[in-house]
Design a protein around this motif. Structure first.
Motif, PDB file in Angstrom:
ATOM      1  N   HIS A  87     -27.773 -50.862 -42.615  1.00  0.00           N
ATOM      2  CA  HIS A  87     -26.793 -50.010 -41.937  1.00  0.00           C
ATOM      3  C   HIS A  87     -25.955 -49.290 -42.989  1.00  0.00           C
ATOM      4  O   HIS A  87     -25.500 -49.898 -43.972  1.00  0.00           O
ATOM      5  N   ARG A 147     -14.196 -54.240 -34.324  1.00  0.00           N
ATOM      6  CA  ARG A 147     -15.513 -53.730 -33.925  1.00  0.00           C
ATOM      7  C   ARG A 147     -16.090 -52.870 -35.042  1.00  0.00           C
ATOM      8  O   ARG A 147     -15.355 -52.187 -35.756  1.00  0.00           O
ATOM      9  N   PHE A 206     -18.792 -49.723 -36.097  1.00  0.00           N
ATOM     10  CA  PHE A 206     -19.445 -48.515 -35.573  1.00  0.00           C
ATOM     11  C   PHE A 206     -20.347 -47.937 -36.659  1.00  0.00           C
ATOM     12  O   PHE A 206     -20.033 -48.019 -37.858  1.00  0.00           O
ATOM     13  N   ASN A 207     -21.470 -47.331 -36.246  1.00  0.00           N
ATOM     14  CA  ASN A 207     -22.373 -46.698 -37.219  1.00  0.00           C
ATOM     15  C   ASN A 207     -21.941 -45.259 -37.493  1.00  0.00           C
ATOM     16  O   ASN A 207     -20.927 -44.792 -36.966  1.00  0.00           O
ATOM     17  N   LYS A 208     -22.730 -44.540 -38.284  1.00  0.00           N
ATOM     18  CA  LYS A 208     -22.330 -43.181 -38.672  1.00  0.00           C
ATOM     19  C   LYS A 208     -22.390 -42.196 -37.502  1.00  0.00           C
ATOM     20  O   LYS A 208     -21.782 -41.130 -37.562  1.00  0.00           O
ATOM     21  N   GLU A 209     -23.089 -42.563 -36.409  1.00  0.00           N
ATOM     22  CA  GLU A 209     -23.078 -41.734 -35.184  1.00  0.00           C
ATOM     23  C   GLU A 209     -21.919 -42.116 -34.269  1.00  0.00           C
ATOM     24  O   GLU A 209     -21.826 -41.660 -33.123  1.00  0.00           O
ATOM     25  N   ASN A 210     -21.047 -42.991 -34.768  1.00  0.00           N
ATOM     26  CA  ASN A 210     -19.877 -43.478 -34.025  1.00  0.00           C
ATOM     27  C   ASN A 210     -20.267 -44.279 -32.785  1.00  0.00           C
ATOM     28  O   ASN A 210     -19.553 -44.322 -31.797  1.00  0.00           O
ATOM     29  N   GLU A 211     -21.409 -44.951 -32.852  1.00  0.00           N
ATOM     30  CA  GLU A 211     -21.851 -45.837 -31.780  1.00  0.00           C
ATOM     31  C   GLU A 211     -21.509 -47.269 -32.168  1.00  0.00           C
ATOM     32  O   GLU A 211     -21.732 -47.681 -33.323  1.00  0.00           O
ATOM     33  N   GLU A 212     -20.969 -48.034 -31.219  1.00  0.00           N
ATOM     34  CA  GLU A 212     -20.572 -49.403 -31.541  1.00  0.00           C
ATOM     35  C   GLU A 212     -21.807 -50.267 -31.812  1.00  0.00           C
ATOM     36  O   GLU A 212     -22.823 -50.183 -31.119  1.00  0.00           O
ATOM     37  N   ILE A 213     -21.670 -51.096 -32.836  1.00  0.00           N
ATOM     38  CA  ILE A 213     -22.732 -52.037 -33.184  1.00  0.00           C
ATOM     39  C   ILE A 213     -22.354 -53.393 -32.597  1.00  0.00           C
ATOM     40  O   ILE A 213     -21.339 -53.987 -32.975  1.00  0.00           O
ATOM     41  N   LYS A 214     -23.132 -53.859 -31.648  1.00  0.00           N
ATOM     42  CA  LYS A 214     -22.848 -55.139 -31.003  1.00  0.00           C
ATOM     43  C   LYS A 214     -23.271 -56.279 -31.930  1.00  0.00           C
ATOM     44  O   LYS A 214     -24.404 -56.303 -32.429  1.00  0.00           O
TER      45      LYS A 214
END
Length: 517
Positions: A456, A506, A508-516
């Motif tokens: 990641h 929390r 988040f990845n570079k697309e601003n999506e949360e990583i569970k």
């Protein structure tokens, strides 16, 4: 006065907040699966007669039988019973000419329930009060169908005009119009909103109500008790019907369906007001955006703080509600009597708001701060009556007694609104203890190591502001964040968020999506 209606639609139901000058004064809730709303008409089955109470219990299909007292039977109950039986037995598409219906003699006020409902007939009833706690609905046989400008009451020929219309000429004009257009066997009550309206507007409202009466007749054909015969409008439309006036500025809705329903209803009753309806599409909750959530938290609970520093203590007992007024640190001068009057007047305005907001009913006893002068006591009593004028519920205010107490009675139509303003701490779950920041830091580092090991990049870590300050403290090259950057060989973005709990974080990845995790 500016009025706003804020409507928050959720899968569980609809929450409706009425604001007056941006201040919350009424809070309504309509559940998706709600039944037995005030105004609904049911065909009920007499289950049990109670001569000792001079009342009957009626089966409406609710888990608890509904209560019907003799005084709620209506003088015209014999006519109602006759109409119900005729409508139930009607065949085909035949429509009863209600103007030719023969009215039965009125019952006496001091009669017995067994004399009227002795044969346990099916009876058409209207919900007077919603089910509250362990009690079933309270019923009435005095049927009334409310419209925008008038209310029709079947089985009589009485015309009455609202006493809130002060002009005698206007009252006479309205009575004359209604007498000319009213069909036989329908009484009419002219509402305050009818002031200044012309014959066409009043006649259109009357026609709509007469069509509702025809719907009742149609729904009674072949009906098997218990059965709902006619539903009251949804809560939003009933509030608009009763309150809509020139003071209404905005109606803001967060649901497309409710928006369309509200706009459609306004097109019928007040086309000139259609433009005040808007659809809320901003991010975040609609109640949060308009400060309603904050007002709810501040207005409910045992203690209610006033702007001046004075405060109210509101307590509920089995028999009544008790409100105690405390001055706090309020001080407007060296005169104790003046301080007491100023605090009491401020408290009276808030009390009138609290009664509406919580829908407190029954007997309310208010312990104001003691005042010695009779003119101050009279001024407080007059102000309280003035503040209570905006309350739609029937109420009565008594002058302050020699013990310094004011007694108020108020009608309650629905269960009292009771919102718990205390919450269990989500961080410690009520234990009073949370994990060490060092342990939390170690946990974050382990999760970072896991994510970077699994390739990641461009990671962002969002934390509570206090944790943000902890991770960035010290010089830029000496903070915990800078050490993580060096250790993992990439820049980790750290961002504070005040909406998070203290130990919440929390990734988040570079697309601003949360990583569970």
């Amino acid at each position: 006065m500016n009025k706003d209606l804020i409507i928050n639609a959720t899968p569980a139901g609809v929450d409706i907040a009425l604001l007056e000058n941006s201040k919350l004064v009424e809070l309504h809730n309509e559940k998706t699966d709600s039944q037995f709303a005030v105004g609904d008409l049911y065909l009920g089955k007499v289950k049990k007669l109670m001569p000792a109470l001079n009342a009957a219990f009626i089966d409406l299909g609710y888990e608890k039988d509904a209560f019907l007292h003799y005084t709620d039977l209506s003088p015209y109950v014999k006519s109602l019973l006759k109409f119900t039986q005729q409508a139930m037995k009607a065949q085909g598409d035949t429509v009863m000419d209600f103007s030719k219906f023969e009215i039965e003699p009125e019952i006496i006020k001091t009669g017995k329930i067994t004399e009227v409902l002795g044969g346990k007939p099916h009876i058409l009833v209207q919900i007077l009060k919603e089910p509250i706690a362990a009690k079933g609905p309270r019923l009435s046989c005095e049927l009334s169908l409310p419209g925008r400008y008038i209310v029709i009451t079947p089985f009589n020929n009485i015309v009455a005009v609202s006493k809130k219309i002060h002009s005698s000429e206007e009252r006479k004009r309205l009575q004359k119009i209604i007498e000319a257009v009213r069909p036989r066997n329908f009484g009419v009550i002219v509402r305050t909103a009818a002031e200044g309206k012309n014959t066409a507007e009043l006649y259109e409202d009357l026609t709509n109500l007469l069509n509702s009466w025809k719907t009742i007749e149609q729904n009674l054909k072949g009906a098997v008790a218990p059965a709902k015969i006619l539903s009251e409008q949804n809560k939003t439309n009933s509030i608009l019907r009763d309150l809509l006036n020139a003071d209404f500025n905005r109606i803001i809705v967060n649901s497309k369906n409710v928006y369309n329903e509200t706009k459609s209803y306004l097109q019928k009753i007040a086309p000139e007001k259609e433009g005040i309806v808007s659809l809320y599409q901003s991010p975040g909750g609609i109640f949060d955006s308009f400060g309603i959530t904050k007002q709810v938290k501040a207005s409910f609970g045992k203690t209610v703080n006033l702007n001046s520093g004075a405060y109210l203590i509101i307590e509920h007992t089995e028999a009544l509600h008790v409100i105690d007024v405390n001055s706090g640190y309020k001080n407007v001068g060296n005169n104790q009597e003046q301080n007491a009057l100023a605090t009491n007047l401020e408290a009276a305005e808030e009390i009138s708001r609290q009664l509406r907001l919580r829908d407190i009913g029954g007997i309310i006893v208010v312990d104001f701060i003691d005042m010695k002068l009779a003119e101050n006591k009279r001024a407080l009593y007059e102000k309280m009556e003035e503040f209570m004028k905006t309350d739609r519920a029937r109420h009565s205010v008594l002058p302050i007694s020699k013990f310094g107490l004011m007694q108020i009675t108020r009608q309650r139509m629905r269960p009292e609104v009771n919102i718990n303003t205390q919450e269990i701490c989500p961080t410690c779950n009520g234990t009073g203890k949370i994990g060490s920041s060092l342990i939390l830091e170690d946990e974050m580092e382990k999760n970072l190591n896991y994510l970077i090991t699994h390739r990641h990049t461009g990671l962002k870590l969002v934390v509570h502001p206090i944790m943000y300050a902890y991770l960035t403290k010290g010089w830029w090259f000496n903070s915990k964040l800078s050490k993580w950057n060096k250790k993992f060989g990439q820049k980790i973005k750290l961002e504070p968020n005040s909406a998070y709990q203290l130990v919440e974080y929390r990734f988040f990845n570079k697309e601003n999506e949360e990583i569970k995790m």
